[in-house]
Design a protein around this motif. Structure first.
Motif, short mmCIF file in Angstrom:
data_model
loop_
_atom_site.label_atom_id
_atom_site.label_comp_id
_atom_site.label_asym_id
_atom_site.label_seq_id
_atom_site.Cartn_x
_atom_site.Cartn_y
_atom_site.Cartn_z
N GLY A 192 -6.87 -15.76 5.63
CA GLY A 192 -5.69 -15.88 4.64
C GLY A 192 -5.55 -14.78 3.65
O GLY A 192 -4.60 -14.79 2.72
N ALA A 193 -6.60 -14.23 3.72
CA ALA A 193 -6.62 -13.00 2.49
C ALA A 193 -5.80 -11.92 2.62
O ALA A 193 -5.58 -11.61 4.16
CB ALA A 193 -8.25 -12.59 2.05
N GLU A 194 -5.26 -11.20 1.87
CA GLU A 194 -4.43 -9.95 2.05
C GLU A 194 -5.28 -8.91 2.48
O GLU A 194 -6.29 -8.69 2.15
CB GLU A 194 -3.67 -9.73 0.82
N THR A 195 -4.69 -8.32 3.54
CA THR A 195 -5.36 -6.85 3.97
C THR A 195 -4.91 -5.58 3.14
O THR A 195 -3.91 -5.29 3.06
CB THR A 195 -4.86 -6.55 5.53
N PRO A 196 -6.04 -5.36 2.31
CA PRO A 196 -5.68 -4.27 1.05
C PRO A 196 -4.75 -3.05 1.72
O PRO A 196 -4.08 -2.51 0.95
CB PRO A 196 -6.91 -4.08 0.56
N ASP A 197 -5.13 -2.66 2.79
CA ASP A 197 -4.52 -1.39 3.32
C ASP A 197 -3.18 -1.48 4.08
O ASP A 197 -2.48 -0.54 4.43
CB ASP A 197 -5.30 -0.65 4.14
N PHE A 198 -2.66 -2.72 4.27
CA PHE A 198 -1.32 -2.92 4.87
C PHE A 198 -0.32 -2.55 3.83
O PHE A 198 -0.27 -2.74 2.56
CB PHE A 198 -1.23 -4.32 5.33
N ILE A 199 0.55 -1.91 4.41
CA ILE A 199 1.54 -1.10 3.39
C ILE A 199 2.20 -2.02 2.47
O ILE A 199 2.60 -1.83 1.30
CB ILE A 199 2.63 -0.22 4.42
N LEU A 200 2.63 -3.45 2.80
CA LEU A 200 3.42 -4.01 1.97
C LEU A 200 2.44 -5.00 0.87
O LEU A 200 2.99 -5.30 0.26
CB LEU A 200 4.27 -5.15 2.89
N ASN A 201 1.28 -4.79 1.20
CA ASN A 201 0.24 -5.49 0.22
C ASN A 201 -0.14 -4.22 -0.86
O ASN A 201 -0.91 -4.77 -1.67
CB ASN A 201 -0.98 -5.79 0.85
N GLN A 202 0.24 -3.02 -0.52
CA GLN A 202 0.08 -2.23 -1.70
C GLN A 202 0.78 -2.25 -2.71
O GLN A 202 2.00 -2.45 -2.58
CB GLN A 202 -0.05 -0.83 -0.91
N PRO A 203 0.38 -1.93 -4.12
CA PRO A 203 1.23 -2.32 -5.38
C PRO A 203 2.47 -1.54 -5.04
O PRO A 203 3.46 -2.02 -5.55
CB PRO A 203 0.21 -1.87 -6.45
N ALA A 204 2.54 -0.12 -4.53
CA ALA A 204 3.59 0.60 -4.84
C ALA A 204 4.83 0.09 -4.07
O ALA A 204 6.00 0.38 -4.16
CB ALA A 204 3.36 1.93 -4.40
N TYR A 205 4.60 -0.83 -2.93
CA TYR A 205 5.32 -1.12 -1.95
C TYR A 205 5.73 -2.69 -1.91
O TYR A 205 6.32 -3.40 -1.15
CB TYR A 205 5.07 -0.73 -0.62
N ARG A 206 5.12 -3.46 -2.92
CA ARG A 206 5.47 -4.86 -2.97
C ARG A 206 6.79 -5.24 -3.24
O ARG A 206 7.46 -6.35 -3.06
CB ARG A 206 4.58 -5.53 -3.90
N GLU A 207 7.58 -4.34 -3.83
CA GLU A 207 9.02 -4.61 -3.99
C GLU A 207 9.94 -3.74 -3.23
O GLU A 207 11.06 -3.60 -3.48
CB GLU A 207 9.25 -4.27 -5.74
N ALA A 208 9.46 -3.42 -2.13
CA ALA A 208 10.07 -2.39 -1.18
C ALA A 208 11.56 -3.23 -0.86
O ALA A 208 11.29 -4.39 -0.44
CB ALA A 208 9.43 -2.07 0.01
N GLU A 209 12.59 -2.43 -0.74
CA GLU A 209 13.87 -3.10 -0.35
C GLU A 209 14.09 -2.21 1.17
O GLU A 209 15.24 -2.88 1.75
CB GLU A 209 15.09 -2.86 -1.15
N ILE A 210 13.45 -1.38 1.27
CA ILE A 210 14.02 -0.39 2.43
C ILE A 210 12.81 -0.27 3.36
O ILE A 210 11.67 -0.06 2.85
CB ILE A 210 14.57 0.78 2.25
N LEU A 211 12.70 -0.20 4.61
CA LEU A 211 11.76 0.03 5.56
C LEU A 211 11.93 1.14 6.26
O LEU A 211 13.13 1.33 7.10
CB LEU A 211 11.55 -1.31 6.39
N ILE A 212 11.13 2.10 6.50
CA ILE A 212 11.27 3.25 7.40
C ILE A 212 10.42 2.87 8.38
O ILE A 212 9.09 2.89 8.23
CB ILE A 212 10.76 4.74 6.62
N ALA A 213 10.69 2.59 9.85
CA ALA A 213 10.04 2.22 10.79
C ALA A 213 9.99 3.35 12.16
O ALA A 213 10.75 4.18 12.27
CB ALA A 213 10.58 0.99 11.26
N GLY A 214 9.02 3.08 13.13
CA GLY A 214 9.02 3.93 14.13
C GLY A 214 9.79 3.34 15.23
O GLY A 214 10.82 2.50 14.97
N ASP A 215 10.04 4.04 16.27
CA ASP A 215 11.02 3.66 17.42
C ASP A 215 10.89 2.36 17.95
O ASP A 215 9.78 1.75 17.92
CB ASP A 215 10.51 5.01 18.48
N ASN A 216 11.89 2.01 18.50
CA ASN A 216 12.27 0.71 19.03
C ASN A 216 11.96 -0.58 18.14
O ASN A 216 11.52 -1.21 18.76
CB ASN A 216 11.38 0.89 20.48
#
Length: 201
Positions: A52-76
Motif C-alpha cells: 500500500g505504499a506509494e511507488t515514488p517513481d510513478f508519475i502521478l506520485n511525483q510532486p510536480a504531477y500530483r495536481e495534474a489535470e491533463i494526461l499525455i498518453a501512449g497509443d490505444n
C-alpha cells in the motif's frame, strides 16, 4: 456534469501504449456505483506497492504531477474491458483531458459522458506535448474545446477534431440525463395529454 470549455493546467506524461481499463482502475474497485472516491485507486497497481505504499517513481506520485489535470498518453489508451469506472477514477483524481494518438471506442465515448475531453492528435504532436509535459509543473498546457486547439507551454498550437454533438454536450455539461432534461417541457406535455387520452394506462 461539469462543463468543459477551456483548461490550462499541469500535464502528466505517460508514454505507455495500450493502457487498458484494468490498469486505470482494477476490477476489485468496480463494486461501487458512486462516481466519487475512485481517484485514490487510479492506476492502483502502478501507483502503489503490494503493502500500500506509494511507488515514488510513478508519475502521478511525483510532486510536480500530483495536481495534474491533463494526461499525455501512449497509443490505444483505454482499451480492454468496458468499464465506466475508468473515466470516473480519472475525473475523481482531477484529470479533465487525456491526449493520445488513439483511444478505445467505448472509453472514448464514456469520457464525453463524464466530463472528460479525449483529444486525438498525430504522433508528432503527442511527442512534442509529451516532451513538454516532462518539464514538470512549470510547463502548463492549454486545451480549448471551442477552438479545438491544444497549446504547448512554449506556444505551439495543435488542432484536433471532435464530433459536433459531443462538443456541444461537453461544453454545456450535458450527459445523457441532462440531454433528456432539456426536453422536460415536451415530456410533461406528452404525459398530460396521455393521461387525458389514455386514462386507463
Amino acid at each position: 456534469m461539469d462543463k468543459f470549455t477551456q483548461l490550462t493546467g499541469i500535464a502528466a506524461p505517460m508514454p505507455l501504449v495500450n493502457i487498458d481499463t484494468d490498469m486505470i482502475i482494477p476490477k476489485q474497485y468496480l463494486k461501487t456505483i458512486k462516481r466519487t472516491g475512485l481517484g485514490i485507486h487510479l492506476f492502483d497497481e502502478m501507483r502503489y506497492t503490494l503493502d500500500g505504499a506509494e511507488t515514488p517513481d510513478f508519475i502521478l506520485n511525483q510532486p510536480a504531477y500530483r495536481e495534474a489535470e491533463i494526461l499525455i498518453a501512449g497509443d490505444n489508451f483505454g482499451c480492454g474491458s468496458s468499464r465506466e469506472h475508468a473515466p470516473w477514477a480519472l475525473l475523481d483524481f482531477g484529470i479533465r483531458c487525456v491526449i493520445s494518438t488513439s483511444f478505445a471506442d467505448i472509453f472514448y465515448n464514456n469520457c464525453f459522458k463524464n466530463g472528460i475531453l479525449p483529444v486525438v492528435l498525430p504522433q508528432e504532436a503527442v511527442d512534442i506535448l509529451m516532451d513538454d509535459a516532462s518539464k514538470g509543473a512549470n510547463a502548463r498546457i492549454s486545451v480549448d474545446l471551442e477552438t479545438q486547439t491544444v497549446t504547448s507551454s512554449d506556444g505551439q498550437v495543435f488542432e484536433f477534431e471532435v464530433d459536433p454533438f459531443k462538443k456541444h454536450c461537453l461544453m454545456n455539461g450535458l450527459d445523457d440525463i441532462g440531454l433528456t432534461l432539456e426536453k422536460v417541457s415536451a415530456i410533461d406535455a406528452f404525459e398530460a395529454t396521455a393521461q387525458t387520452r389514455f386514462p386507463w394506462a
